[in-house]
Motif scaffolding. Sequence first.
Motif, PDB file in Angstrom:
ATOM      1  N   GLU A 124     -26.935  98.152  27.637  1.00 45.91           N
ATOM      2  CA  GLU A 124     -25.653  98.188  28.351  1.00 45.91           C
ATOM      3  C   GLU A 124     -25.349  96.837  28.993  1.00 45.91           C
ATOM      4  O   GLU A 124     -24.218  96.354  28.940  1.00 45.91           O
ATOM      5  CB  GLU A 124     -25.706  99.290  29.416  1.00 45.91           C
TER       6      GLU A 124
ATOM      7  N   ASN B  76     -23.912  94.509  26.738  1.00 43.19           N
ATOM      8  CA  ASN B  76     -22.619  94.937  26.204  1.00 43.19           C
ATOM      9  C   ASN B  76     -22.765  95.548  24.816  1.00 43.19           C
ATOM     10  O   ASN B  76     -21.887  95.403  23.962  1.00 43.19           O
ATOM     11  CB  ASN B  76     -21.624  93.767  26.162  1.00 43.19           C
TER      12      ASN B  76
ATOM     13  N   VAL C 280     -23.245  99.090  22.803  1.00 44.29           N
ATOM     14  CA  VAL C 280     -23.102 100.539  22.955  1.00 44.29           C
ATOM     15  C   VAL C 280     -24.032 101.215  21.955  1.00 44.29           C
ATOM     16  O   VAL C 280     -23.784 101.204  20.750  1.00 44.29           O
ATOM     17  CB  VAL C 280     -21.646 100.977  22.722  1.00 44.29           C
TER      18      VAL C 280
ATOM     19  N   GLU D 133     -15.343 103.415  22.358  1.00 46.73           N
ATOM     20  CA  GLU D 133     -15.941 102.709  23.491  1.00 46.73           C
ATOM     21  C   GLU D 133     -16.276 101.271  23.118  1.00 46.73           C
ATOM     22  O   GLU D 133     -16.058 100.336  23.903  1.00 46.73           O
ATOM     23  CB  GLU D 133     -17.195 103.444  23.963  1.00 46.73           C
TER      24      GLU D 133
ATOM     25  N   ARG E 181     -14.572  97.852  24.794  1.00 47.36           N
ATOM     26  CA  ARG E 181     -15.427  96.842  25.418  1.00 47.36           C
ATOM     27  C   ARG E 181     -15.219  95.473  24.788  1.00 47.36           C
ATOM     28  O   ARG E 181     -15.178  94.457  25.475  1.00 47.36           O
ATOM     29  CB  ARG E 181     -16.895  97.225  25.283  1.00 47.36           C
ATOM     30  N   LYS E 182     -15.119  95.446  23.475  1.00 47.39           N
ATOM     31  CA  LYS E 182     -15.089  94.179  22.758  1.00 47.39           C
ATOM     32  C   LYS E 182     -13.705  93.552  22.689  1.00 47.39           C
ATOM     33  O   LYS E 182     -13.576  92.340  22.576  1.00 47.39           O
ATOM     34  CB  LYS E 182     -15.621  94.376  21.326  1.00 47.39           C
TER      35      LYS E 182
ATOM     36  N   PRO F  51     -10.926  93.966  25.112  1.00 46.70           N
ATOM     37  CA  PRO F  51     -10.422  94.598  26.335  1.00 46.70           C
ATOM     38  C   PRO F  51      -8.906  94.529  26.495  1.00 46.70           C
ATOM     39  O   PRO F  51      -8.326  95.323  27.228  1.00 46.70           O
ATOM     40  CB  PRO F  51     -11.141  93.808  27.449  1.00 46.70           C
TER      41      PRO F  51
END
Length: 317
Positions: A27, A30, A32, A221, A225-226, A228
């Motif tokens: 985590e 970064n 998942v 997800e 995250r990648k 944003p």
Amino acid sequence: MTDSAPTSSALPATIPETIEDALAMLERGNYVADRALATTLYLSLRMGRPLFLEGEAGTGKTEIAKVLSAVLDRPLVRLQCYEGLDVASAVYEWNYARQMIEIRLAEAQGSVDREKLAGDVFSEQFMIARPLLQALQPGPEGRMPVLLIDELDRTDEPFEAYLLEVLSDFQITIPEVGTRKAPEPPIVIVTSNRTREIHDALKRRCLYHWVGYPDAKRELEIVMRKVPGCDRRLAQQIVAFIQELRQVDLFKLPGIAETLDWTQALTYLNAMSLDPATIDDTLGVILKYQDDIARMQGSEAAGILRKVQAELAGVGV
């Protein structure tokens, strides 16, 4: 998946003590991951065994080694495999230019003890260490590296057999200077896209995990995250479309890497939602073979989009 991984200076350099610690470590990098992957990674780190990751291209196998390098503050030594890879490129080679200079200097001084000279020029000071030998030595901070042997399936069986000593005993035997053994095991990640089967002898020396395509929830997800800056509604449409596309019999299915590329591309195009024209224009981002693109353009892609829109409307998206 470490596009925005934290700097190593702020992170602990110890391996995780529990599976939950392994999940937290990924985590921080970064990445998942599901619990099965975190469990296998945890066991690999605690047992000091290489981790063999197999799966389709673009599913995040290589990224795991990068994450480990960042979060554990260890140098990353990468051996990119290819057809014809040999010992000189992967392990070590002799610095022939320096050897010739040494021989010429010895000859210029007059009498030459050939046996002594041969021993001198084939000593470690004339050796150029390549990735496998580099990985057996501590880095600048004294920490053992993370060794990434990437896409092993691209090499041939003789090189695969050469790796057995490295992966079982973390040592390399060099005829001229003897055996070089790591003071402690490096972290080793071996990846394969399964273009051919890897021999059981190598797999037995590793812990094994198949890295498959993520489900829709985890892929969404990853996207958020990648990328944003992506609108969540658009991201949901992209993920749902990719998930459906992977059910089609294509020559090369899109991986997570292609999902991220497509999301970024559509963000650059200021797309607010998927439509047939935009999909047709950007299929080359997610499909890499003309036959696959020709098959999906037009009615096929439009049909998948209608299905996706109906499913998302049914859940209130």
